[in-house]
Design a protein around this motif. Sequence first.
Motif, PDB file in Angstrom:
ATOM      1  N   THR A 125       4.088  39.040 -66.852  1.00 53.02           N
ATOM      2  CA  THR A 125       2.982  39.727 -67.532  1.00 53.02           C
ATOM      3  C   THR A 125       1.670  39.456 -66.807  1.00 53.02           C
ATOM      4  N   HIS A 126       1.509  38.220 -66.363  1.00 53.55           N
ATOM      5  CA  HIS A 126       0.303  37.837 -65.637  1.00 53.55           C
ATOM      6  C   HIS A 126       0.138  38.669 -64.373  1.00 53.55           C
ATOM      7  N   SER A 162       0.199  39.509 -75.513  1.00 47.72           N
ATOM      8  CA  SER A 162      -0.038  40.202 -74.245  1.00 47.72           C
ATOM      9  C   SER A 162      -0.248  41.697 -74.472  1.00 47.72           C
ATOM     10  N   GLN A 163       0.468  42.280 -75.442  1.00 45.87           N
ATOM     11  CA  GLN A 163       0.264  43.692 -75.760  1.00 45.87           C
ATOM     12  C   GLN A 163      -1.129  43.919 -76.343  1.00 45.87           C
ATOM     13  N   SER A 182      -4.575  33.820 -70.492  1.00 44.19           N
ATOM     14  CA  SER A 182      -4.081  32.650 -71.224  1.00 44.19           C
ATOM     15  C   SER A 182      -2.882  33.033 -72.084  1.00 44.19           C
ATOM     16  N   GLY A 183      -1.830  32.226 -72.017  1.00 47.82           N
ATOM     17  CA  GLY A 183      -0.648  32.460 -72.837  1.00 47.82           C
ATOM     18  C   GLY A 183       0.311  33.506 -72.303  1.00 47.82           C
ATOM     19  N   GLN A 184       0.058  34.025 -71.112  1.00 49.19           N
ATOM     20  CA  GLN A 184       0.943  35.049 -70.557  1.00 49.19           C
ATOM     21  C   GLN A 184       2.025  34.415 -69.690  1.00 49.19           C
ATOM     22  N   ASP A 185       3.223  35.035 -69.705  1.00 48.74           N
ATOM     23  CA  ASP A 185       4.256  34.574 -68.786  1.00 48.74           C
ATOM     24  C   ASP A 185       3.943  35.107 -67.387  1.00 48.74           C
ATOM     25  N   ALA A 186       4.687  34.634 -66.398  1.00 48.15           N
ATOM     26  CA  ALA A 186       4.378  34.949 -64.996  1.00 48.15           C
ATOM     27  C   ALA A 186       4.424  36.452 -64.713  1.00 48.15           C
TER      28      ALA A 186
END
Length: 274
Positions: A171-172, A140-141, A165-169
């Motif tokens: 971070t999203h 995410s970074q 894609s692949g981000q938690d809620a």
Amino acid sequence: MLELRDVTFAYNRNQPPAVANVSLTIRRGEFVAIAGRNGSGKTTITKLMMSLLKPTHGQIFRDDEDTKSCTPADMARYIGYVFQNPDRQIFRDTVRQEISYGPEMLGFSSEKISEVTEQAMKLTGVADLADRYPRTLTRSQKQRVAIASALSMTPDFLILDEPTSGQDADTHERFMALLKDFHSSGKTIILVTHDMDCLVRYAERVIVMDKGIKLFDGSVTDCFADRRRLHEAGLREPATVSVSNGLAPQGISLTTDVASLAEQILAKRGGLNG
């Protein structure tokens, strides 16, 4: 403005085209989502827009200028492109150097490079990572660094391929808030996504691709009003659409908006209680 006129592209002469006879126009200030199953041609279209690929047939224009002779570097002056895998575009030793690379290649002055780099880091929340080695960051970074790299070139258009894609809620949500702010400043966003719930919350227009063909191009509500088309394109209904369809016998009309759905339900309950 970006315009595709009867564009076809094939990776191999012996295979069906990845994009077939597609025409569309995307104007400044739009928030457009491109959806479709894997292999539908949605990523290929964005690469054609960016001149990473050239049409086998047809033409692509930017503000009425044919991009046939344009390189990706030429298009980067107007379009920021963020790959699905951020590792594909990260190669410098620090986050600050990575984000400043684009402005350097565009010939910005040293003062301007510093200004846009710092601003992009602040906007994307990576200022505290400025001296870190990008390869050691989380996914995410890295995605935020990739977006900052695109924003630092001050583009009018921003293309993002499956950025959530692949981000938690959490971070999203922060990520989409960043895109919403960018769009609110008058910029254009083209979002390639499989996330239908994200699509209905943020996009204003949907382009649905299937087997290289443009299956639909229109409003979000109209897109999800046709269940047969969704099934053909391999797309699922967002939660709001599923709930409103399920409550249709109770007089709830189709909606893609959570607030509108809640208002309808409360209104029906109030009528029943009365």
